[in-house]
Design a protein around this motif. Structure first.
Motif, PDB file in Angstrom:
ATOM      1  N   TRP A  53     -63.638  33.019  24.985  1.00  8.09           N
ATOM      2  CA  TRP A  53     -63.042  32.676  26.073  1.00  8.09           C
ATOM      3  C   TRP A  53     -62.606  32.817  27.007  1.00  8.09           C
ATOM      4  O   TRP A  53     -64.242  33.134  27.598  1.00  8.09           O
ATOM      5  CB  TRP A  53     -61.285  33.059  25.571  1.00  8.09           C
ATOM      6  CG  TRP A  53     -60.785  32.563  24.250  1.00  8.09           C
ATOM      7  CD1 TRP A  53     -60.850  33.402  23.287  1.00  8.09           C
ATOM      8  CD2 TRP A  53     -60.437  31.359  23.500  1.00  8.09           C
ATOM      9  NE1 TRP A  53     -59.935  32.704  22.248  1.00  8.09           N
ATOM     10  CE2 TRP A  53     -60.338  31.559  22.884  1.00  8.09           C
ATOM     11  CE3 TRP A  53     -60.315  30.075  24.375  1.00  8.09           C
ATOM     12  CZ2 TRP A  53     -59.582  30.263  21.335  1.00  8.09           C
ATOM     13  CZ3 TRP A  53     -59.966  28.930  23.429  1.00  8.09           C
ATOM     14  CH2 TRP A  53     -59.920  29.180  22.399  1.00  8.09           C
ATOM     15  N   GLN A  67     -63.547  34.990  19.913  1.00  8.14           N
ATOM     16  CA  GLN A  67     -62.166  34.594  18.678  1.00  8.14           C
ATOM     17  C   GLN A  67     -63.175  35.079  17.441  1.00  8.14           C
ATOM     18  O   GLN A  67     -63.911  36.413  17.193  1.00  8.14           O
ATOM     19  CB  GLN A  67     -62.862  33.209  18.830  1.00  8.14           C
ATOM     20  CG  GLN A  67     -62.468  32.242  19.887  1.00  8.14           C
ATOM     21  CD  GLN A  67     -63.193  30.830  20.198  1.00  8.14           C
ATOM     22  OE1 GLN A  67     -63.330  30.364  19.054  1.00  8.14           O
ATOM     23  NE2 GLN A  67     -63.458  30.873  21.556  1.00  8.14           N
ATOM     24  N   THR A  70     -67.572  35.143  17.006  1.00  4.83           N
ATOM     25  CA  THR A  70     -68.351  35.063  18.000  1.00  4.83           C
ATOM     26  C   THR A  70     -69.700  35.633  17.700  1.00  4.83           C
ATOM     27  O   THR A  70     -70.217  36.671  17.825  1.00  4.83           O
ATOM     28  CB  THR A  70     -67.472  36.001  19.229  1.00  4.83           C
ATOM     29  OG1 THR A  70     -66.254  35.606  18.951  1.00  4.83           O
ATOM     30  CG2 THR A  70     -68.860  36.091  20.500  1.00  4.83           C
ATOM     31  N   THR A 130     -57.706  37.604  14.451  1.00  2.05           N
ATOM     32  CA  THR A 130     -57.282  37.814  14.819  1.00  2.05           C
ATOM     33  C   THR A 130     -55.560  37.364  15.528  1.00  2.05           C
ATOM     34  O   THR A 130     -55.316  37.799  14.311  1.00  2.05           O
ATOM     35  CB  THR A 130     -58.142  36.051  15.669  1.00  2.05           C
ATOM     36  OG1 THR A 130     -56.755  35.254  14.319  1.00  2.05           O
ATOM     37  CG2 THR A 130     -59.387  35.300  15.336  1.00  2.05           C
ATOM     38  N   ARG A 138     -54.235  30.657  22.303  1.00  2.00           N
ATOM     39  CA  ARG A 138     -55.210  30.914  21.791  1.00  2.00           C
ATOM     40  C   ARG A 138     -55.461  32.036  20.993  1.00  2.00           C
ATOM     41  O   ARG A 138     -54.454  32.955  20.135  1.00  2.00           O
ATOM     42  CB  ARG A 138     -56.801  31.498  22.707  1.00  2.00           C
ATOM     43  CG  ARG A 138     -56.339  30.343  24.111  1.00  2.00           C
ATOM     44  CD  ARG A 138     -57.279  30.965  25.311  1.00  2.00           C
ATOM     45  NE  ARG A 138     -56.634  32.182  25.814  1.00  2.00           N
ATOM     46  CZ  ARG A 138     -57.741  32.726  26.456  1.00  2.00           C
ATOM     47  NH1 ARG A 138     -57.950  32.685  26.686  1.00  2.00           N
ATOM     48  NH2 ARG A 138     -55.980  34.658  27.016  1.00  2.00           N
ATOM     49  N   GLU A 139     -56.174  31.797  19.744  1.00  2.00           N
ATOM     50  CA  GLU A 139     -56.525  33.128  18.846  1.00  2.00           C
ATOM     51  C   GLU A 139     -57.712  33.667  19.570  1.00  2.00           C
ATOM     52  O   GLU A 139     -58.356  33.671  19.777  1.00  2.00           O
ATOM     53  CB  GLU A 139     -56.680  32.231  17.156  1.00  2.00           C
ATOM     54  CG  GLU A 139     -56.652  31.262  16.905  1.00  2.00           C
ATOM     55  CD  GLU A 139     -55.384  31.587  15.875  1.00  2.00           C
ATOM     56  OE1 GLU A 139     -55.552  33.442  15.821  1.00  2.00           O
ATOM     57  OE2 GLU A 139     -54.249  31.413  15.835  1.00  2.00           O
TER      58      GLU A 139
END
Length: 648
Positions: A53, A67, A70, A130, A138-139
């Motif tokens: 993010w 996330q 990643t 998450t 957002r997660e």
């Protein structure tokens, strides 16, 4: 083999020196040091990382949320990577590098994770659970604050230089050790075959590592030739020394899944870990011909003071940059005003009280650990100097014993490392010295008891040394037993009574969130099924045995050479009990962060291995000691320097 004349011997060493010089040029030209940093601010490029993010700002600096999966794209390198992560809550985290997976735990406190990047690895993947924050769609996984890598390039090789050297090195070494031409040509053919295999299977960047392994094997063959009369009695430590040289020289070849315990040496310049292992073996073989000059012995006080000053000075002048594991968590506890922690009662209290004094002058908790680490280093150095002076008869033998006691990864605990294991390590080495004096009828048993009692109240992990008291019990020396037990119990009573009067008695154990047992409350590795975030395997799983051996190699590389100590003295029995207690405890204990991240916890278990290594050097015949001491003591010191460099 034909007997060589004096001129032929001189030519042999000239050829060998020329081959090694060519190797220096090869490795120096082939590889360059690398320092690479992954930014988390707006300068982060899309080709550097996937599935992360946008950057956010906090008082501590810029950070990004990962996330669920990643991916960090890495340059071509063989290196150490350092990740700084934290999470909203305790979150299991998996780091994947090809076939190699590392389990870790992210917490609300900032934590450093050190990972070895294996050869030809292009991606580092972070996998975590998450969650959705309130008002945020957002997660979110874990927070990545920064990351960086340092090591060496593993990309382009100088084909001509490296290829020529690898092809010619077996020939040069075979001629150097006096082999006949058929054997030399056979070695050359084997080198060319290995060259072809390496190019086809691994790639050109491994040429220098392959040549290093050949050099180690050739040097080992020459060393074995010089000691062939001693092979029946000392074949095992000789094989262990050669195996350690091969493991360290070829550290870049081994998969981190199997050999992360020897890979800290990769943090050193390439020419150091490529050339010094075979050179140390060859130097030992040379000493069997030349011997060492006789020098007058130094007084005991010189050994003790010089050793103490050196270790304390190194810790102050070359401190580690950041703590591993729970270091930042411990600093937070102390800065919040906490004074009692039953997992390391006396150690934590000493650091907390020192911080209270430093705070009056604008100091911080990190300085408290730096002060006590330097004091612990001075104490360890003094004890090591005393052991070297007592166990060695000549200056060179004492120097080898002293280096053996310093050849463990735990030595960086004395360089401002934020954890609770420096003082207990010093107390246990002092206990070993006092136990030797008591068992050899030179010193009082109560002194050994005081050191053991202090070690236990500094950190209860020292309980693995308690079985060594059986040596006095078996002797049935009632006076010695009474002295030892009373001296052992006295520090325990002082700490328990003092803490109880302050309202922090033993009944408060378990009330703190960092109580014994860690995240899942399990003290030991599970026997049948892994059932927690910190338990990745069962007790007798292959993965557990592999991790256990690696963490012991990290703590004491001399693990491979300690099987040569002999003798039936009382201190030999003490040493057997100490080794048994330390190895059993390290095998059974369940580390919260896994053996690789909790290496500092297990570094204390490596101390009996270092003592056994030093004790073995005391009993080696002169010719064997001359041949093995350079590699026996020099290779662990190289390993330690790499581990120290990786933390700076």
């Amino acid at each position: 083999m034909d007997r060589l004349s004096g001129q032929q011997r001189r030519l042999r060493w000239a050829v060998l020196a020329g081959a090694m010089l060519l190797g220096v040029l090869t490795v120096g030209l082939q590889r360059a040091p690398l320092h690479w940093r992954l930014p988390v601010d707006a300068s982060l490029r899309p080709d550097q990382i996937d599935a992360i993010w946008e950057p956010e700002t906090a008082p501590s600096g810029v950070y990004r949320w990962t996330q669920a999966h990643t991916t960090i794209h890495l340059p071509p390198l063989v290196a150490l990577t350092t990740l700084w992560v934290r999470a909203a809550t305790t979150t299991p985290l998996t780091l994947t590098l090809g076939a190699y997976a590392l389990q870790a735990v992210a917490e609300p406190e900032l934590r450093q994770l050190v990972v070895y990047v294996p050869p030809r690895t292009a991606q580092l993947q972070l996998h975590s659970a998450t969650f959705r924050a309130s008002g945020d769609g957002r997660e979110l996984g874990v927070i990545l604050e920064t990351s960086g890598l340092s090591g060496r390039w593993s990309g382009q090789a100088l084909w001509s230089w490296a290829g020529v050297w690898l092809a010619l090195l077996p020939l040069l070494l075979a001629l150097a050790v006096g082999a006949r031409w058929p054997a030399a040509l056979g070695a050359t053919s084997l080198g060319l075959l290995l060259l072809a295999v390496l190019i086809q299977v691994q790639g050109a960047w491994l040429l220098a590592d392959g040549a290093t392994l050949l050099a180690c094997l050739a040097a080992a063959g020459y060393l074995l030739r010089q000691l062939r009369a001693y092979l029946p009695a000392f074949g095992l430590p000789l094989a262990g020394t050669v195996l350690l040289a091969v493991a360290l020289a070829g550290a870049g070849l081994w998969s981190p899944l199997w050999a992360w315990g020897v890979q800290p040496i990769l943090a050193l310049p390439a020419w150091v870990h490529t050339l010094l292992p075979p050179l140390l073996l060859l130097f030992g073989a040379l000493l069997t011909h030349t011997g060492l000059p006789s020098l007058p012995p130094l007084p005991r006080w010189v050994w003790v003071l010089a050793s103490a000053a050196l270790l304390a000075g190194l810790g102050l002048l070359a401190p580690v940059a950041q703590p591993d594991g729970d270091g930042l968590t411990i600093l937070g506890y102390i800065e919040s005003g906490m004074h009692v922690h039953w997992k390391q009662p006396l150690d934590f209290w000493l650091h907390a009280v020192t911080y209270d004094l430093l705070r009056l002058f604008g100091g911080d908790a990190r300085q408290s650990y730096a002060i006590w680490a330097a004091l612990a280093g001075a104490g360890y150095g003094a004890a090591a100097g005393a052991c070297a002076w007592a166990w060695g008869r000549t200056l060179w033998r004492r120097l080898a014993i002293w280096l053996a006691l310093l050849g463990g990864g735990g030595m960086i605990l004395f360089a401002g490392y934020v954890e609770s294991y420096a003082l207990v390590t010093t107390s246990l080495l002092a206990y070993a010295w006092a136990a030797w004096r008591a068992l050899e009828a030179e010193g009082p048993p109560w002194l050994a008891g005081v050191f053991l009692g202090c070690a236990i109240v500094l950190h209860p992990l020292a309980l693995w040394a308690l079985p060594t008291v059986l040596v006095w019990i078996v002797r049935r020396d009632r006076r010695a037993i009474v002295q030892l037990v009373l001296a052992l119990v006295l520090p325990l009573l002082i700490v328990v009574v003092g803490f109880s009067l302050a309202g922090h008695g033993p009944w408060t154990i378990g009330q703190h969130k960092d109580a014994p047992g860690g995240y899942d409350g399990g003290l030991f590795v599970p026997l049948r099924a892994a059932n927690g975030a910190s338990e990745r395997y069962t007790l007798f799983a292959l993965a557990h045995g592999r991790a256990w051996l690696n963490v012991l190699l990290l703590a004491a590389p001399a693990l491979l050479t300690t099987l040569s100590w002999r003798g039936r003295s009382r201190f030999a029995a003490w040493l057997l009990l100490a080794l048994g207690g330390a190895l059993l405890w390290s095998f059974l204990w369940n580390p919260d962060l896994g053996p690789q991240q909790d290496w500092d916890l297990f570094s204390v278990a490596g101390l009996p291995i270092l003592i056994a290594s030093a004790w073995a050097i005391r009993h080696l015949p002169q010719r064997v000691a001359l041949a093995l001491a350079p590699a026996w003591t020099g290779l662990p010191i190289l390993h330690l320097l790499g581990w120290w460099s990786a933390h700076r």
